[in-house]
Design a protein around this motif. Structure first.
Motif, PDB file in Angstrom:
ATOM      1  N   TYR A 113      25.650   7.483  29.952  1.00  0.00           N
ATOM      2  CA  TYR A 113      24.883   6.272  30.277  1.00  0.00           C
ATOM      3  C   TYR A 113      24.091   5.802  29.053  1.00  0.00           C
ATOM      4  N   LEU A 114      23.464   6.746  28.368  1.00  0.00           N
ATOM      5  CA  LEU A 114      22.638   6.388  27.205  1.00  0.00           C
ATOM      6  C   LEU A 114      23.483   5.835  26.060  1.00  0.00           C
ATOM      7  N   GLU A 115      24.752   6.195  26.019  1.00  0.00           N
ATOM      8  CA  GLU A 115      25.625   5.622  24.996  1.00  0.00           C
ATOM      9  C   GLU A 115      25.868   4.140  25.248  1.00  0.00           C
ATOM     10  N   THR A 116      25.848   3.734  26.528  1.00  0.00           N
ATOM     11  CA  THR A 116      26.046   2.307  26.831  1.00  0.00           C
ATOM     12  C   THR A 116      24.719   1.544  26.860  1.00  0.00           C
ATOM     13  N   GLU A 117      23.604   2.261  27.076  1.00  0.00           N
ATOM     14  CA  GLU A 117      22.267   1.628  27.137  1.00  0.00           C
ATOM     15  C   GLU A 117      21.349   2.272  26.107  1.00  0.00           C
ATOM     16  N   PRO A 118      21.570   1.985  24.822  1.00  0.00           N
ATOM     17  CA  PRO A 118      20.857   2.738  23.779  1.00  0.00           C
ATOM     18  C   PRO A 118      19.333   2.536  23.789  1.00  0.00           C
ATOM     19  N   ASP A 119      18.838   1.474  24.411  1.00  0.00           N
ATOM     20  CA  ASP A 119      17.388   1.232  24.374  1.00  0.00           C
ATOM     21  C   ASP A 119      16.619   1.963  25.470  1.00  0.00           C
ATOM     22  N   PHE A 120      17.350   2.651  26.338  1.00  0.00           N
ATOM     23  CA  PHE A 120      16.687   3.234  27.508  1.00  0.00           C
ATOM     24  C   PHE A 120      15.914   4.510  27.172  1.00  0.00           C
ATOM     25  N   ALA A 121      16.358   5.221  26.137  1.00  0.00           N
ATOM     26  CA  ALA A 121      15.635   6.432  25.710  1.00  0.00           C
ATOM     27  C   ALA A 121      15.328   6.311  24.224  1.00  0.00           C
ATOM     28  N   THR A 122      14.309   7.035  23.760  1.00  0.00           N
ATOM     29  CA  THR A 122      13.995   7.026  22.328  1.00  0.00           C
ATOM     30  C   THR A 122      14.980   7.948  21.597  1.00  0.00           C
ATOM     31  N   GLU A 123      15.026   7.816  20.282  1.00  0.00           N
ATOM     32  CA  GLU A 123      15.887   8.692  19.474  1.00  0.00           C
ATOM     33  C   GLU A 123      15.515  10.162  19.683  1.00  0.00           C
ATOM     34  N   ALA A 124      14.212  10.421  19.725  1.00  0.00           N
ATOM     35  CA  ALA A 124      13.750  11.809  19.887  1.00  0.00           C
ATOM     36  C   ALA A 124      14.166  12.365  21.257  1.00  0.00           C
ATOM     37  N   GLU A 125      14.135  11.500  22.283  1.00  0.00           N
ATOM     38  CA  GLU A 125      14.551  11.934  23.623  1.00  0.00           C
ATOM     39  C   GLU A 125      16.048  12.225  23.653  1.00  0.00           C
ATOM     40  N   LEU A 126      16.818  11.387  22.960  1.00  0.00           N
ATOM     41  CA  LEU A 126      18.266  11.587  22.917  1.00  0.00           C
ATOM     42  C   LEU A 126      18.606  12.901  22.207  1.00  0.00           C
ATOM     43  N   ILE A 127      17.920  13.175  21.111  1.00  0.00           N
ATOM     44  CA  ILE A 127      18.126  14.447  20.399  1.00  0.00           C
ATOM     45  C   ILE A 127      17.761  15.609  21.318  1.00  0.00           C
ATOM     46  N   GLY A 128      16.663  15.466  22.037  1.00  0.00           N
ATOM     47  CA  GLY A 128      16.251  16.500  22.998  1.00  0.00           C
ATOM     48  C   GLY A 128      17.324  16.744  24.048  1.00  0.00           C
ATOM     49  N   LEU A 129      17.863  15.657  24.595  1.00  0.00           N
ATOM     50  CA  LEU A 129      18.927  15.767  25.599  1.00  0.00           C
ATOM     51  C   LEU A 129      20.120  16.535  25.029  1.00  0.00           C
ATOM     52  N   MET A 130      20.516  16.195  23.796  1.00  0.00           N
ATOM     53  CA  MET A 130      21.675  16.850  23.182  1.00  0.00           C
ATOM     54  C   MET A 130      21.428  18.349  22.993  1.00  0.00           C
ATOM     55  N   VAL A 131      20.200  18.709  22.643  1.00  0.00           N
ATOM     56  CA  VAL A 131      19.893  20.138  22.470  1.00  0.00           C
ATOM     57  C   VAL A 131      19.965  20.865  23.818  1.00  0.00           C
ATOM     58  N   HIS A 132      19.510  20.202  24.884  1.00  0.00           N
ATOM     59  CA  HIS A 132      19.632  20.810  26.222  1.00  0.00           C
ATOM     60  C   HIS A 132      21.102  20.959  26.617  1.00  0.00           C
ATOM     61  N   ILE A 133      21.911  19.961  26.278  1.00  0.00           N
ATOM     62  CA  ILE A 133      23.358  20.048  26.544  1.00  0.00           C
ATOM     63  C   ILE A 133      23.958  21.218  25.749  1.00  0.00           C
ATOM     64  N   GLY A 134      23.577  21.308  24.473  1.00  0.00           N
ATOM     65  CA  GLY A 134      24.049  22.408  23.631  1.00  0.00           C
ATOM     66  C   GLY A 134      23.661  23.761  24.200  1.00  0.00           C
ATOM     67  N   ARG A 135      22.438  23.836  24.699  1.00  0.00           N
ATOM     68  CA  ARG A 135      21.945  25.095  25.277  1.00  0.00           C
ATOM     69  C   ARG A 135      22.767  25.485  26.505  1.00  0.00           C
ATOM     70  N   CYS A 136      23.064  24.494  27.358  1.00  0.00           N
ATOM     71  CA  CYS A 136      23.875  24.779  28.545  1.00  0.00           C
ATOM     72  C   CYS A 136      25.262  25.271  28.150  1.00  0.00           C
ATOM     73  N   TYR A 137      25.868  24.633  27.142  1.00  0.00           N
ATOM     74  CA  TYR A 137      27.172  25.094  26.652  1.00  0.00           C
ATOM     75  C   TYR A 137      27.084  26.552  26.183  1.00  0.00           C
ATOM     76  N   ARG A 138      26.000  26.829  25.447  1.00  0.00           N
ATOM     77  CA  ARG A 138      25.830  28.185  24.909  1.00  0.00           C
ATOM     78  C   ARG A 138      25.714  29.205  26.042  1.00  0.00           C
ATOM     79  N   LYS A 139      24.932  28.833  27.062  1.00  0.00           N
ATOM     80  CA  LYS A 139      24.673  29.765  28.168  1.00  0.00           C
ATOM     81  C   LYS A 139      25.908  30.024  29.012  1.00  0.00           C
ATOM     82  N   ILE A 140      26.861  29.071  29.029  1.00  0.00           N
ATOM     83  CA  ILE A 140      28.080  29.333  29.798  1.00  0.00           C
ATOM     84  C   ILE A 140      29.183  29.887  28.887  1.00  0.00           C
TER      85      ILE A 140
END
Length: 277
Positions: A207-234
Motif C-alpha cells: 500500500y505504501l508503495e502506491t501511497e508514498p505520502d502516507f508514511a514518513t521515510e523513517a516509518e517506512l524504514i522501520g516497517l522494512m526492519v520489522h519485515i526483515g525481523r519476521c523473515y529472520r525469525k521464520i
C-alpha cells in the motif's frame, strides 16, 4: 483526532534525536502557545477557535513527547467542549477519547481504562447514537491500553475486530484500514506470531508503495526492519538480509551516515552478519 499513528510504533529511533527536528518541534510549541495566549486574552477560552488552537497544541506536545503538557491540554479541551456542546455531543465524546489517549501517553492506564469503559457503554447502535467512527476509535484506544499492559492475547482480538469493521466500512485499502492492519501486525509480532505478522506487514508495504505520502521515510524504514525481523525469525535469512541492507542504504541516503537511524542500522547489520557467520 482519529486513530493513533501506528506507523510511529515501528520507528527505530526517535525523530527527536535529530537536533533540527527537535528545534522545529519546540519552535512550533512556542508559536502555538503565543497564539493561544493572544486568542485567550481577546476572546476567552469558550469558543471553537480556541478549542482548535488547543487541539493543535495537544498534537505538538504529543510530537515532543511532553505527555504531562499534552494531558493538561487534553483536559482543557474536554472541559471546554462540555460547556460549549454538552455532554453527549460527538465533539465532546471525541475530546473525551483524546483525553483517554493522553492519559495512556502519560502512563496513567487506570484513568485511560475508565474513559474507554464509559465510552464503550454508550448507545452506539441507537438511531441517534454517537458517530460510528468514534466507536472504532474507542476500540483502538482499548487495544492500545491492552498493548501498554502487555495483554497481547486480549489486544489481538480487538485488533482483528477493528480491521474487519474497517474493511467492511471503507474497503481494504483505505488509510484507516491500513493503519489498523499495521497495529494488528505489530501485536502479532509481539506475540511471536511472526508468520502472520509478516503477511499483514507485506500488505501495508505494498500500500505504501502506491501511497508514498502516507508514511514518513523513517516509518517506512522501520516497517522494512520489522519485515526483515519476521523473515529472520521464520528462518528466511536471505530475504531478511536483502531487506536490512535496503533499509540501511535508504537510511544513509535519506538521513546521512552520522544520523542515529543510520548508526542503528549499521549495528543491526553487524549483528546479523555476525550471527550468520
Amino acid at each position: 483526532m482519529g486513530m493513533e499513528n501506528y506507523f510511529a510504533k515501528l520507528l527505530l529511533t526517535s525523530e527527536l534525536d535529530d537536533p533540527v527536528y527537535f528545534a522545529k518541534v519546540q519552535q512550533n510549541i512556542a508559536d502555538l502557545e503565543k497564539k493561544r495566549v493572544a486568542h485567550f486574552n481577546e476572546h476567552g477560552p469558550m469558543n471553537q477557535h480556541y478549542v482548535l488552537l488547543m487541539s493543535e497544541l495537544n498534537m505538538a506536545y504529543l510530537e515532543a513527547k511532553e505527555s504531562e503538557h499534552e494531558l493538561e491540554v487534553a483536559q482543557q479541551i474536554y472541559q471546554t467542549n462540555q460547556v460549549l456542546h454538552g455532554e453527549t455531543s460527538d465533539l465532546t465524546l471525541e475530546a473525551l477519547l483524546a483525553l483517554g489517549q493522553s492519559y495512556l501517553d502519560n502512563n496513567q492506564q487506570e484513568e485511560a481504562e475508565g474513559i474507554a469503559s464509559s465510552l464503550l457503554a454508550l448507545g452506539w447502535s441507537e438511531e441517534n447514537g454517537p458517530a460510528y467512527d468514534l466507536y472504532i476509535d474507542t476500540l483502538c484506544l482499548q487495544g492500545d491500553i491492552m498493548h501498554a499492559k502487555k495483554e497481547y492475547a486480549k489486544e489481538v482480538v480487538i485488533r482483528r475486530h477493528v480491521l474487519s469493521l474497517l474493511e467492511e466500512l471503507s474497503g481494504s485499502v483505505s488509510n484507516q484500514t491500513i493503519m489498523a492492519r499495521c497495529a494488528l501486525g505489530f501485536c502479532l509480532e509481539r506475540m511471536k506470531n511472526f508468520r502472520e505478522a509478516l503477511e499483514h506487514y507485506i500488505v501495508v508495504r505494498s500500500y505504501l508503495e502506491t501511497e508514498p505520502d502516507f508514511a514518513t521515510e523513517a516509518e517506512l524504514i522501520g516497517l522494512m526492519v520489522h519485515i526483515g525481523r519476521c523473515y529472520r525469525k521464520i528462518g528466511n535469512l536471505e530475504d531478511a538480509h536483502v531487506i536490512y541492507r535496503w533499509a540501511q542504504k535508504k537510511a544513509e541516503k535519506q538521513f546521512g551516515k552520522a544520523s542515529s537511524l543510520s548508526q542503528k542500522m549499521q549495528r543491526l547489520m553487524e549483528m546479523i552478519e555476525g550471527n550468520q557467520g
